[in-house]
Design a protein around this motif. Structure first.
Motif, short mmCIF file in Angstrom:
data_model
loop_
_atom_site.label_atom_id
_atom_site.label_comp_id
_atom_site.label_asym_id
_atom_site.label_seq_id
_atom_site.Cartn_x
_atom_site.Cartn_y
_atom_site.Cartn_z
N UNK A 144 0.85 -1.34 -0.06
CA UNK A 144 0.15 0.17 0.12
C UNK A 144 0.86 1.23 0.02
N UNK A 145 2.16 1.27 -0.44
CA UNK A 145 2.89 2.28 -0.49
C UNK A 145 2.43 3.36 -1.40
N UNK A 146 1.85 2.96 -2.46
CA UNK A 146 1.05 3.81 -3.32
C UNK A 146 0.18 4.89 -2.57
N UNK A 147 -0.43 4.22 -1.67
CA UNK A 147 -1.64 4.98 -1.05
C UNK A 147 -0.73 6.05 -0.01
N UNK A 148 0.23 5.55 0.54
CA UNK A 148 0.98 6.62 1.51
C UNK A 148 1.61 7.63 0.58
N UNK A 149 2.03 7.58 -0.63
CA UNK A 149 2.78 8.33 -1.54
C UNK A 149 1.59 9.36 -1.65
N UNK A 150 0.46 8.65 -2.32
CA UNK A 150 -0.52 9.76 -2.52
C UNK A 150 -1.13 10.69 -1.45
N UNK A 154 -0.50 14.83 -1.23
CA UNK A 154 -1.73 15.51 -0.86
C UNK A 154 -1.52 16.48 -0.02
N UNK A 155 -0.99 16.05 1.05
CA UNK A 155 -0.67 16.73 2.41
C UNK A 155 0.20 17.94 2.03
N UNK A 156 1.15 17.77 1.24
CA UNK A 156 2.05 18.90 0.85
C UNK A 156 1.67 19.97 0.17
N UNK A 157 0.75 19.55 -0.93
CA UNK A 157 0.02 20.39 -1.88
C UNK A 157 -1.04 21.33 -1.26
N UNK A 158 -1.81 20.42 0.00
CA UNK A 158 -3.08 21.34 0.54
C UNK A 158 -2.53 22.21 1.72
N UNK A 159 -1.51 21.81 2.78
CA UNK A 159 -1.27 22.45 3.66
C UNK A 159 0.06 23.24 3.58
N UNK A 160 0.93 22.54 3.08
CA UNK A 160 2.45 23.19 3.24
C UNK A 160 2.35 24.45 2.21
N UNK A 161 1.75 24.05 1.00
CA UNK A 161 1.87 25.33 -0.18
C UNK A 161 0.57 25.94 -0.20
N UNK A 162 -0.67 25.31 -0.25
CA UNK A 162 -1.89 26.22 -0.48
C UNK A 162 -2.21 26.85 0.65
N UNK A 414 -9.41 20.79 -3.40
CA UNK A 414 -9.61 19.51 -3.71
C UNK A 414 -8.54 18.34 -3.08
N UNK A 415 -7.20 18.96 -2.98
CA UNK A 415 -6.30 17.85 -2.42
C UNK A 415 -6.40 17.62 -1.13
N UNK A 416 -7.15 18.46 -0.38
CA UNK A 416 -7.43 18.11 1.05
C UNK A 416 -8.52 17.00 1.06
N UNK A 417 -9.36 17.19 -0.02
CA UNK A 417 -10.45 16.35 -0.18
C UNK A 417 -9.89 14.88 -0.37
#
Length: 473
Positions: A144-150, A154-162, A414-417
């Motif tokens: 399930x690494x792919x799920x952890x990567x996704x 998403x966490x970086x895009x939503x919180x750290x950036x946006x 959307x990324x937080x979603x």
């Protein structure tokens, strides 16, 4: 760019518009029932964390982790978001915010307990790292690494950036409107302070939160209490209005009960983040005796955010003459500021500006840490973390100086979603383990153990880190 916006618009509609809120409510209700209403059973224990100081080992304490997470949860949503919910959903939205917070306390307890259980000790610093991504990797396995990567992306895009761009924009806008401070100077100030904190690592983040969060939370609550006490005779009427509007007996806006439920649930979830998968990253940093202990602490964080601070904003607005049901003249942060001024005078606009600054700043350093934790899941290269620090400082600055810059970060919601859906999927699969850990905690309490301890040998079938769970007596 237009095509990209449309794609993220569809993602936002499929998550926040159709599936996410119902899933969060249904799953949160299921967790509440399946755990035997755990948030109410351990409500009294939540307050114990306030009396616990720093750890002897130098690691993050339960109280420090609580303050960092409160600093992250408490932000513009507590001031502007509540005002928007009342404007669009009427006073009844407040009731549904309370309801989702009580349910969210159980969700937060479970997700943060799992983050604690599967945390890892950093070989270089000795500090702990964890969160949904590591819970996926070590709880569900490498398949399930792919799920952890996704999740991490998403966490970086939503919180750290946006969201950091939005926080910088909020502070600069408030300072310009009430104090006449040019956005450039606000941006420079925010960038310098943010850089000083984030380059100091999690220990400096925790120390900053230990100072900033109590000041901002207690100060704001006290100000609201003054408003409530000076209008005490009107409080029963406001409570009656909230309940009546919540169940459609008294319609304040078009949409009636449906609008109240939709706005209350959505704003409540946005504010307290229960089930969204963000707070567990901070919860995992604490040194505690048992994972459930930190889960209880993080449930308390939801209580502080929504039941206390969001309620303060709601009462300030509803006890004022500024709010007119169904009116669309002013909303958001302007409505809260105007309501406070109507109660206590013009000077409070400066207090509100300071509150917004502290709320936003605590959110910035929290958002940065979420991004840093996510980066370590994607790569072990130290340079990646350094680049993220520089990018976050730059984004805070750009968000502050350019009023329209935040439109570039249309992908945040959307990324937080996506982030929340990944987190909920992992929670569903790991829930049996959470119940097992909760049963262990309850069993020790029943046996007379005042502060239960996780004995790692009792969970030998799980991929736990012995360095993160040293033997304790």
């Amino acid at each position: 760019m237009q095509a990209l916006q449309e794609v993220f618009g569809v993602i936002g509609d499929l998550t926040w518009g159709w599936s996410l809120v119902p899933i969060l409510v249904i799953f949160g209700s299921f967790i509440t029932i399946a755990t035997g209403f755990v948030q109410f059973q351990f409500f009294g224990r939540m307050f114990r964390v306030l009396g616990r100081g720093r750890t002897e080992s130098g690691k993050i304490s339960a109280r420090e982790a609580l303050l960092v997470s409160v600093g992250g949860r408490v932000g513009g949503g507590n001031i502007a978001g509540v005002a928007v919910a009342i404007t669009l959903g009427g006073p009844g939205a407040v009731f549904w915010m309370w309801a989702i917070a009580l349910i969210g306390m159980a969700t937060s307890l479970v997700e943060c307990s799992l983050a604690q259980l599967f945390k890892r000790a950093d070989p270089l610093t000795g500090q702990y790292r964890g969160g949904p991504a590591r819970a996926i990797l070590h709880g569900l396995g490498e398949n399930y690494r792919w799920l952890a990567v996704l999740y991490a992306i998403s966490l970086i895009a939503a919180f750290a950036l946006g969201f950091n761009a939005f926080q910088g924009n909020t502070v600069a806008g408030a300072a310009e409107a009430s104090l006449g401070i040019d956005r450039m100077w606000s941006g420079v100030f925010l960038a310098i302070v943010t850089g000083f904190i984030v380059f100091g690592g999690i220990r400096r983040i925790a120390k900053a939160s230990e100072v900033v969060v109590p000041v901002m939370a207690v100060g704001y609550i006290l100000m609201a209490l003054i408003v409530i006490l000076t209008n005490l005779s009107e409080v029963p009427s406001v409570l009656t209005t909230i309940v009546s509007n919540a169940f459609g007996f008294e319609e304040a806006v078009s949409g009636g009960m449906g609008a109240a439920i939709a706005q209350g649930l959505r704003r409540g979830l946005f504010s307290n983040e229960a089930g969204l998968g963000s707070a567990p990253n901070v919860a995992a940093t604490a040194e505690v005796n048992h994972p459930i202990s930190q889960g209880i602490t993080q449930a308390f964080s939801v209580f502080i955010d929504t039941i206390l601070i969001c309620s303060c904003t709601a009462f300030v607005i509803l006890l004022s003459d500024v709010y007119v049901p169904g009116a669309t003249g002013i909303d958001g942060i302007e409505l809260t500021q105007t309501a406070m001024v109507s109660h206590l005078g013009e000077w409070t606009q400066y207090f509100m500006t300071l509150a917004i600054l502290l709320f936003a700043f605590s959110s910035v350093i929290y958002n940065y840490y979420l991004g840093e934790n996510a980066i370590t899941v994607l790569t072990k290269a130290p340079v990646a973390t350094i680049v993220l620090k520089l990018v976050v400082v730059a984004i805070v600055f750009v968000g502050a100086v350019a009023p329209n810059a935040t439109s570039v970060f249309f992908f945040s919601d959307p990324m937080m979603g996506v982030l929340a859906l990944v987190n909920l999927l992992a929670l569903m699969m790991l829930f049996p383990i959470a119940l097992r850990v909760l049963q262990d905690f309850r069993k020790q309490l029943k046996a007379g153990v005042e502060r239960p301890i996780l004995h790692i040998e009792d969970f030998a079938d799980l991929d736990l880190d012995p360095k993160a769970w040293p033997k304790r007596r």
